[in-house]
Design an enzyme around this catalytic site. Sequence first.
Site, PDB file in Angstrom:
ATOM      1  N   LEU A 282       0.830  -1.218   0.000  1.00  0.00           N
ATOM      2  CA  LEU A 282       0.000   0.000   0.000  1.00  0.00           C
ATOM      3  C   LEU A 282       0.859   1.260   0.000  1.00  0.00           C
ATOM      4  O   LEU A 282       2.033   1.231   0.400  1.00  0.00           O
ATOM      5  CB  LEU A 282      -0.878   0.014   1.254  1.00  0.00           C
ATOM      6  N   SER A 283       0.282   2.349  -0.415  1.00  0.00           N
ATOM      7  CA  SER A 283       0.951   3.636  -0.311  1.00  0.00           C
ATOM      8  C   SER A 283       1.248   3.903   1.168  1.00  0.00           C
ATOM      9  O   SER A 283       0.387   3.683   2.024  1.00  0.00           O
ATOM     10  CB  SER A 283       0.032   4.734  -0.869  1.00  0.00           C
TER      11      SER A 283
ATOM     12  N   GLY B 167       5.984   1.733   3.125  1.00  0.00           N
ATOM     13  CA  GLY B 167       7.425   1.834   3.373  1.00  0.00           C
ATOM     14  C   GLY B 167       8.280   1.299   2.235  1.00  0.00           C
ATOM     15  O   GLY B 167       9.478   1.074   2.423  1.00  0.00           O
TER      16      GLY B 167
ATOM     17  N   SER C 197       1.741  -1.605  -7.371  1.00  0.00           N
ATOM     18  CA  SER C 197       1.422  -2.774  -8.218  1.00  0.00           C
ATOM     19  C   SER C 197       0.349  -3.645  -7.561  1.00  0.00           C
ATOM     20  O   SER C 197       0.642  -4.771  -7.128  1.00  0.00           O
ATOM     21  CB  SER C 197       2.688  -3.576  -8.547  1.00  0.00           C
TER      22      SER C 197
HETATM   23  P1  ADP Z   1       5.632   3.889   0.090  1.00  0.00           P
HETATM   24  O1  ADP Z   1       6.853   4.010  -0.764  1.00  0.00           O
HETATM   25  O2  ADP Z   1       5.269   2.445   0.377  1.00  0.00           O
HETATM   26  O3  ADP Z   1       4.470   4.686  -0.387  1.00  0.00           O
HETATM   27  P2  ADP Z   1       7.092   5.532   1.932  1.00  0.00           P
HETATM   28  O4  ADP Z   1       8.397   4.813   2.066  1.00  0.00           O
HETATM   29  O5  ADP Z   1       7.020   6.695   0.993  1.00  0.00           O
HETATM   30  O6  ADP Z   1       5.977   4.445   1.542  1.00  0.00           O
HETATM   31  O7  ADP Z   1       6.568   6.023   3.332  1.00  0.00           O
HETATM   32  C1  ADP Z   1       6.573   5.193   4.463  1.00  0.00           C
HETATM   33  C2  ADP Z   1       6.584   6.068   5.730  1.00  0.00           C
HETATM   34  O8  ADP Z   1       6.560   5.216   6.876  1.00  0.00           O
HETATM   35  C3  ADP Z   1       7.819   6.927   5.812  1.00  0.00           C
HETATM   36  O9  ADP Z   1       7.446   8.196   6.325  1.00  0.00           O
HETATM   37  C4  ADP Z   1       8.685   6.153   6.850  1.00  0.00           C
HETATM   38  O10 ADP Z   1       9.575   6.990   7.528  1.00  0.00           O
HETATM   39  C5  ADP Z   1       7.640   5.553   7.760  1.00  0.00           C
HETATM   40  N1  ADP Z   1       8.065   4.329   8.478  1.00  0.00           N
HETATM   41  C6  ADP Z   1       7.959   4.120   9.803  1.00  0.00           C
HETATM   42  N2  ADP Z   1       8.458   2.914  10.165  1.00  0.00           N
HETATM   43  C7  ADP Z   1       8.899   2.331   9.032  1.00  0.00           C
HETATM   44  C8  ADP Z   1       9.537   1.085   8.762  1.00  0.00           C
HETATM   45  N3  ADP Z   1       9.798   0.181   9.706  1.00  0.00           N
HETATM   46  N4  ADP Z   1       9.839   0.796   7.456  1.00  0.00           N
HETATM   47  C9  ADP Z   1       9.567   1.698   6.483  1.00  0.00           C
HETATM   48  N5  ADP Z   1       8.979   2.886   6.685  1.00  0.00           N
HETATM   49  C10 ADP Z   1       8.649   3.222   7.953  1.00  0.00           C
END
Ligand code: ADP
Length: 203
Positions: free
Chosen positions: A37-38, A41, A110
């Site tokens: 999901l968006s 992470g 995806s």
């Molecule tokens: P996506 O690419 O899936 O849309 P992002 O990476 O852009 O998601 O955003 C995920 C958010 O969740 C970021 O702000 C990140 O700092 C936060 N977050 C908190 N804990 C985690 C973790 N364990 N792994 C990845 N992201 C995390």
Amino acid sequence: MNSNTESNVVWHNTSVSKEDRERLLNQKGIVIWFTGLSGAGKSTVANALSVKLHNNSYFTYLLDGDNLRHGLNSNLGFSKEDRVENIRRVKEVANLFADAGVIILATFISPFREDRNSVRELLGDRFVEVFVDCDLEVCEDRDPKGLYKKARTGLIKDFTGIDSPYEKPEKPEITINTHKSTIDQCVQQIIDYLKERRYLNRG
Ligand code: ADP
């Protein structure tokens, strides 16, 4: 089969092979495909993984869904048809990079299993699917780009998890849970898998 495979466009073999390139780079070209999901992470973990691999002299490249929508896929929206075309193009690009010997980190929601499976079909054992598992409530709470808020108020239509479906992978090579594990733990989990399967031959 497409119009070009049936026509007079003939595949041209090249003298420098994939194996030659991989020997030069001292690595295997693979595609590590992050789906989820968006806000789950994908970008965060892929970015941290690419830093770690890069620091160990691996040649990596990050293909990011949002970034590609600014260029190659700028004419595509979020209808089912456009999402399918989005992944079809990315699949071909990722395949070229893997053939070049590069370690690709692809971060795309995806949402459709069939599309991801078509990437798997093309890439075979060069495809490593990473399911970035995180509950919708947590993603929505994080809302790093403010997109869930917009989707909830109707400003964005066809948003995955809200008014567009997400089909979880049935047999991903790796599942990371970003709600329960830290970023570093998620990265290590992926590296451990890649080493165990001999996708990585050093650090
Ligand atoms: P996506 O690419 O899936 O849309 P992002 O990476 O852009 O998601 O955003 C995920 C958010 O969740 C970021 O702000 C990140 O700092 C936060 N977050 C908190 N804990 C985690 C973790 N364990 N792994 C990845 N992201 C995390």
